[in-house]
Design a protein around this motif. Structure first.
Motif, PDB file in Angstrom:
ATOM      1  N   VAL A   1     -65.571  -0.050   6.809  1.00 48.35           N
ATOM      2  CA  VAL A   1     -67.024  -0.708   6.875  1.00 48.35           C
ATOM      3  C   VAL A   1     -67.212  -2.197   6.475  1.00 48.35           C
ATOM      4  N   GLU A   2     -67.316  -3.073   7.340  1.00 47.32           N
ATOM      5  CA  GLU A   2     -67.498  -4.265   6.943  1.00 47.32           C
ATOM      6  C   GLU A   2     -69.161  -4.443   6.529  1.00 47.32           C
ATOM      7  N   ALA A   3     -69.582  -4.736   5.452  1.00 45.42           N
ATOM      8  CA  ALA A   3     -70.949  -5.229   5.111  1.00 45.42           C
ATOM      9  C   ALA A   3     -71.040  -6.566   5.562  1.00 45.42           C
ATOM     10  N   LEU A   4     -72.079  -6.974   6.071  1.00 42.51           N
ATOM     11  CA  LEU A   4     -72.513  -8.031   6.640  1.00 42.51           C
ATOM     12  C   LEU A   4     -73.607  -8.712   6.011  1.00 42.51           C
ATOM     13  N   SER A   5     -74.008  -9.980   5.679  1.00 37.99           N
ATOM     14  CA  SER A   5     -75.338 -10.374   5.198  1.00 37.99           C
ATOM     15  C   SER A   5     -75.882 -11.353   6.382  1.00 37.99           C
ATOM     16  N   GLY A   6     -77.022 -11.241   6.350  1.00 36.95           N
ATOM     17  CA  GLY A   6     -77.784 -12.011   7.394  1.00 36.95           C
ATOM     18  C   GLY A   6     -79.392 -11.377   7.855  1.00 36.95           C
ATOM     19  N   PRO A   7     -80.068 -11.934   8.534  1.00 35.46           N
ATOM     20  CA  PRO A   7     -81.293 -11.477   9.052  1.00 35.46           C
ATOM     21  C   PRO A   7     -81.217 -10.059   9.436  1.00 35.46           C
ATOM     22  N   ALA A   8     -81.951  -9.299   9.077  1.00 32.44           N
ATOM     23  CA  ALA A   8     -82.055  -7.799   9.664  1.00 32.44           C
ATOM     24  C   ALA A   8     -82.124  -7.632  11.014  1.00 32.44           C
ATOM     25  N   LEU A   9     -81.471  -6.606  11.455  1.00 28.84           N
ATOM     26  CA  LEU A   9     -81.550  -6.477  12.772  1.00 28.84           C
ATOM     27  C   LEU A   9     -82.177  -5.106  12.944  1.00 28.84           C
ATOM     28  N   LEU A  10     -83.406  -5.044  13.592  1.00 30.33           N
ATOM     29  CA  LEU A  10     -84.308  -3.949  13.783  1.00 30.33           C
ATOM     30  C   LEU A  10     -84.517  -3.274  15.110  1.00 30.33           C
ATOM     31  N   ARG A  11     -84.105  -1.863  15.073  1.00 32.00           N
ATOM     32  CA  ARG A  11     -84.043  -1.291  16.234  1.00 32.00           C
ATOM     33  C   ARG A  11     -85.677  -0.847  16.690  1.00 32.00           C
ATOM     34  N   ALA A  12     -86.054  -1.128  18.096  1.00 31.01           N
ATOM     35  CA  ALA A  12     -87.584  -0.710  18.578  1.00 31.01           C
ATOM     36  C   ALA A  12     -87.220  -0.637  19.944  1.00 31.01           C
ATOM     37  N   PRO A  13     -88.150   0.695  20.394  1.00 31.26           N
ATOM     38  CA  PRO A  13     -88.184   0.908  22.101  1.00 31.26           C
ATOM     39  C   PRO A  13     -88.105  -0.519  22.843  1.00 31.26           C
TER      40      PRO A  13
ATOM     41  N   MET B   1     -82.467 -12.327  28.503  1.00 32.80           N
ATOM     42  CA  MET B   1     -82.922 -12.359  27.130  1.00 32.80           C
ATOM     43  C   MET B   1     -81.576 -12.412  26.347  1.00 32.80           C
ATOM     44  N   VAL B   2     -81.503 -13.390  25.499  1.00 35.12           N
ATOM     45  CA  VAL B   2     -80.360 -13.300  24.388  1.00 35.12           C
ATOM     46  C   VAL B   2     -80.920 -13.366  23.074  1.00 35.12           C
ATOM     47  N   LEU B   3     -80.608 -12.529  22.394  1.00 37.79           N
ATOM     48  CA  LEU B   3     -80.846 -12.355  20.863  1.00 37.79           C
ATOM     49  C   LEU B   3     -79.549 -12.754  20.271  1.00 37.79           C
ATOM     50  N   VAL B   4     -79.757 -14.003  19.200  1.00 34.97           N
ATOM     51  CA  VAL B   4     -78.253 -14.309  18.508  1.00 34.97           C
ATOM     52  C   VAL B   4     -78.622 -14.053  17.032  1.00 34.97           C
ATOM     53  N   ARG B   5     -77.939 -13.803  16.194  1.00 40.22           N
ATOM     54  CA  ARG B   5     -77.818 -13.810  14.682  1.00 40.22           C
ATOM     55  C   ARG B   5     -76.508 -14.334  14.193  1.00 40.22           C
ATOM     56  N   ASN B   6     -76.678 -15.128  13.138  1.00 39.69           N
ATOM     57  CA  ASN B   6     -75.629 -15.625  12.302  1.00 39.69           C
ATOM     58  C   ASN B   6     -75.506 -14.780  10.980  1.00 39.69           C
ATOM     59  N   VAL B   7     -74.436 -13.984  11.002  1.00 36.51           N
ATOM     60  CA  VAL B   7     -73.916 -13.275   9.791  1.00 36.51           C
ATOM     61  C   VAL B   7     -72.762 -13.529   9.311  1.00 36.51           C
ATOM     62  N   SER B   8     -72.507 -13.275   8.178  1.00 37.57           N
ATOM     63  CA  SER B   8     -71.220 -13.350   7.467  1.00 37.57           C
ATOM     64  C   SER B   8     -70.780 -12.181   6.654  1.00 37.57           C
ATOM     65  N   SER B   9     -69.553 -12.027   6.294  1.00 37.44           N
ATOM     66  CA  SER B   9     -68.915 -10.864   5.738  1.00 37.44           C
ATOM     67  C   SER B   9     -69.515 -10.732   4.179  1.00 37.44           C
ATOM     68  N   ARG B  10     -69.745  -9.701   3.533  1.00 39.44           N
ATOM     69  CA  ARG B  10     -69.728  -9.605   2.220  1.00 39.44           C
ATOM     70  C   ARG B  10     -69.052  -8.520   1.626  1.00 39.44           C
ATOM     71  N   GLY B  11     -68.037  -8.222   2.463  1.00 40.04           N
ATOM     72  CA  GLY B  11     -67.177  -7.316   1.717  1.00 40.04           C
ATOM     73  C   GLY B  11     -66.711  -6.181   2.895  1.00 40.04           C
ATOM     74  N   ILE B  12     -65.432  -5.474   2.515  1.00 38.89           N
ATOM     75  CA  ILE B  12     -64.903  -4.631   3.373  1.00 38.89           C
ATOM     76  C   ILE B  12     -64.749  -3.246   2.695  1.00 38.89           C
ATOM     77  N   LEU B  13     -65.102  -2.096   3.085  1.00 42.72           N
ATOM     78  CA  LEU B  13     -64.707  -0.836   2.494  1.00 42.72           C
ATOM     79  C   LEU B  13     -63.780  -0.191   3.422  1.00 42.72           C
ATOM     80  N   MET B  14     -62.771   0.716   2.820  1.00 40.75           N
ATOM     81  CA  MET B  14     -62.169   1.516   3.287  1.00 40.75           C
ATOM     82  C   MET B  14     -62.328   2.628   2.765  1.00 40.75           C
ATOM     83  N   GLY B  15     -62.008   3.727   3.559  1.00 40.39           N
ATOM     84  CA  GLY B  15     -61.988   4.990   3.005  1.00 40.39           C
ATOM     85  C   GLY B  15     -61.603   6.235   3.893  1.00 40.39           C
ATOM     86  N   ARG B  16     -61.824   7.412   3.333  1.00 36.36           N
ATOM     87  CA  ARG B  16     -61.363   8.688   4.125  1.00 36.36           C
ATOM     88  C   ARG B  16     -62.484   9.789   4.177  1.00 36.36           C
TER      89      ARG B  16
END
Ligand code: ZN
Length: 148
Positions: free
Chosen positions: A120-132, A1-16
């Motif tokens: 942390v790179e924030a991505l935009s695209g369809p949500a990826l939902l975790r389920a059992p 089973m293959v799950l594919v999502r097309n996502v794109s960057s919406r910005g990068i945060l850097m911190g400590r």
């Protein structure tokens, strides 16, 4: 089973992160505070002690272990998706001691930060939902677009 999502960057945060913070909780808090529910994380630095996990494929449960010594964060890679309606960070890390010996695994709560520089790179695209997932016993990404 293959799950594919097309996502794109919406910005990068850097911190400590603060000294003494719980590595997993502090990184998760950054993502939640910034409203990031899809993204990727990397970090380096050092920990005072580590709590990691190994997933037993046979027993279908996480086996937790503690490395109770100062260690370098040689690598931390993770992703952010949604579990139980909230941003969820899944991260693995490689730690090294004073002789270069490494420990690695699934980052668990109880890892105490000495110093940590994160990205942390924030991505935009369809949500990826975790389920059992029945096959593995893990909470894996599910969704439309899967191919058997
Ligand atoms: Zn994992």
């Amino acid at each position: 089973m293959v799950l594919v999502r097309n996502v794109s960057s919406r910005g990068i945060l850097m911190g400590r992160l603060p000294y003494g913070s719980d590595l997993l909780e502090a990184l998760t808090a950054v993502c939640r505070r910034e409203g990031i529910s899809l993204g990727r994380v990397e970090a380096l630095g050092a920990v005072q002690r580590a709590r990691l996990a190994f997933y037993s494929q046979e027993a279908r449960e996480y086996r937790f272990f503690v490395v109770n010594q100062p260690l370098e964060i040689a690598a931390l890679h993770g992703n952010i998706s949604t579990k139980d309606g909230a941003p969820f960070l899944h991260a693995h890390l490689v730690l090294s001691d004073g002789r270069g010996k490494t420990y690695g695994g699934h980052l668990a709560e109880g890892t105490e930060t000495f110093a940590c520089e994160y990205l942390v790179e924030a991505l935009s695209g369809p949500a990826l939902l975790r389920a059992p997932d029945e096959q593995t016993g893990l909470a894996l990404w599910q969704g439309e677009g899967e191919e058997a």
